[in-house]
Design a protein around this motif. Structure first.
Motif, mmCIF file in Angstrom:
data_model
loop_
_atom_site.group_PDB
_atom_site.id
_atom_site.type_symbol
_atom_site.label_atom_id
_atom_site.label_comp_id
_atom_site.label_asym_id
_atom_site.label_seq_id
_atom_site.Cartn_x
_atom_site.Cartn_y
_atom_site.Cartn_z
ATOM 1 N N ASP A 40 1.148 -1.401 -0.135
ATOM 2 C CA ASP A 40 0.044 0.247 -0.046
ATOM 3 C C ASP A 40 0.870 0.782 -0.146
ATOM 4 O O ASP A 40 0.374 2.420 -0.676
ATOM 5 N N ASP A 41 2.047 1.390 0.815
ATOM 6 C CA ASP A 41 2.973 2.306 0.562
ATOM 7 C C ASP A 41 4.097 2.887 -0.632
ATOM 8 O O ASP A 41 4.183 3.340 -0.742
ATOM 9 N N LYS A 87 11.839 -0.465 -1.763
ATOM 10 C CA LYS A 87 11.010 0.376 -2.432
ATOM 11 C C LYS A 87 11.333 0.502 -4.159
ATOM 12 O O LYS A 87 10.136 1.323 -4.418
#
Length: 349
Positions: A93-94, A109
């Motif tokens: 979700d991030d 990331k």
């Protein structure tokens, strides 16, 4: 507490290694995951072949080039996980990623897919009992040309690699035979022309049907062939057999998210020229990526890698510079440059 990397690169060939180098240049925390036991990608399969078409580099063997790629790719000390197969991944979700492998779980990331043509395994010769000769004189790649000096060698396959091997071996082997299924080999035009000019004895429309051992029972002594225009099989005496029938590709990872990523029916990513894919934060470089203007050369893989890294940098740091500074103006190289200058001055003295 999970260890999160800025970018995780899936694949350790030319595109993956240059991605690691360029990511380090851009001060990113980097990880490489590769299913193979060694870095270098498909270049590992051609240690004796001479590479001419990398800008600014004199002709060099595949083995030498691979070592230089690795040295450059590991310059900024990325984490490296070899003999590790990525089985799946999810975007969280991030916007970051969780990457599952057959051994453990990784967090990143951003992700750069640089797995070349996928997990590469040479296609084996589909002849009963062929596997028992793999430790003696049946080869799916060539590690040292000297092994074939003065010998009778049969090369099977009509593609680029088979044509290249036949040409490379022709001045070394005592006698060389080339068999392939089609009427004409399908290698690069210049290499096929070279093949036809040389001493190689070609057998088009021909396939291997049987391998016969010699008196020791360990090595191939006779190869039985069938040719479309010949009613009866015939035999050739050989000392070595080289089979180059292409490679099996394992594209399971991409197929899991085929629609999301944007994967073609033939298993490549249809992405942007900047390395972007259908999933934000997931980028691609090298043979795995197809885009307008794509150049399927090692030089093209380097170009893809730099683009993918620049996109990854901006994905995790939107305010970052669009491009990395060239090495001649980058402070990360200052100390190394001084050492290189000092060594050269000392040599001149």
């Amino acid at each position: 507490m999970k260890d999160v990397y800025d970018v995780t690169i899936i694949g350790g060939g030319p595109a993956g290694l240059y991605s690691a180098f360029y990511s380090g240049l851009r001060e990113m925390k980097v990880k490489i995951i590769d299913v193979q036991p060694e870095l270098g990608g498909k270049v590992r399969l051609y240690p004796e072949k001479v590479i001419w078409d990398v800008g600014g580099m004199p002709p060099t063997t595949g083995d030498e080039f691979r070592k230089q790629l690795i040295e450059q790719g590991l310059r900024f000390d990325p984490a490296v996980h070899l003999d590790t197969k990525v089985t799946s991944f999810d975007r969280l979700d991030d916007g970051s990623f969780v990457i599952y492998t057959d051994k453990d779980t990784h967090y990143s990331k951003s992700v750069i897919m640089a797995a070349g043509g996928g997990i590469i395994t040479p296609q084996k010769l589909n002849v009963t009992g062929a596997d028992r000769f793999e430790l003696t004189n049946l080869h799916y790649t060539i590690q040292a040309l000297d092994r074939f000096k003065g010998k009778k060698v049969l090369v099977s396959g009509g593609g680029n690699a088979a044509v290249d091997w036949a040409n490379e071996l022709s001045p070394i082997a005592g006698e060389i035979f080339h068999v392939y299924r089609k009427e004409e080999p399908t290698g690069h035009e210049a290499e096929v022309a070279r093949l036809k000019r040389g001493p190689v004895q070609s057998f088009p429309c021909t396939r291997i049907t049987e391998l016969k051992a010699g008196s020791d029972g360990r090595k191939i002594a006779l190869v039985v062939l069938e040719r479309d225009c010949v009613t009866e099989p015939f035999e050739l005496e050989v000392d070595e057999v080289v089979v180059s029938h292409g490679y099996e590709r394992d594209m399971e990872l991409l197929q899991q998210k085929k629609e999301e990523i944007g994967v073609s029916d033939d298993g490549v990513i249809l992405g942007g020229s900047d390395g972007t894919t259908g999933i934000p934060g997931l980028f691609a470089a090298g043979d795995l990526l197809r885009h307008d203007g794509k150049l399927n050369l090692i030089a093209g893989a380097f170009h893809d890698a730099a683009n993918a890294v620049n996109q990854a940098k901006q994905y995790i740091e939107p305010d970052a510079m669009k491009y990395g500074m060239v090495s001649s103006h980058n402070d990360r190289f200052k100390d190394w440059n001084e050492k290189i200058k000092a060594q050269r001055n000392c040599t001149i003295c």
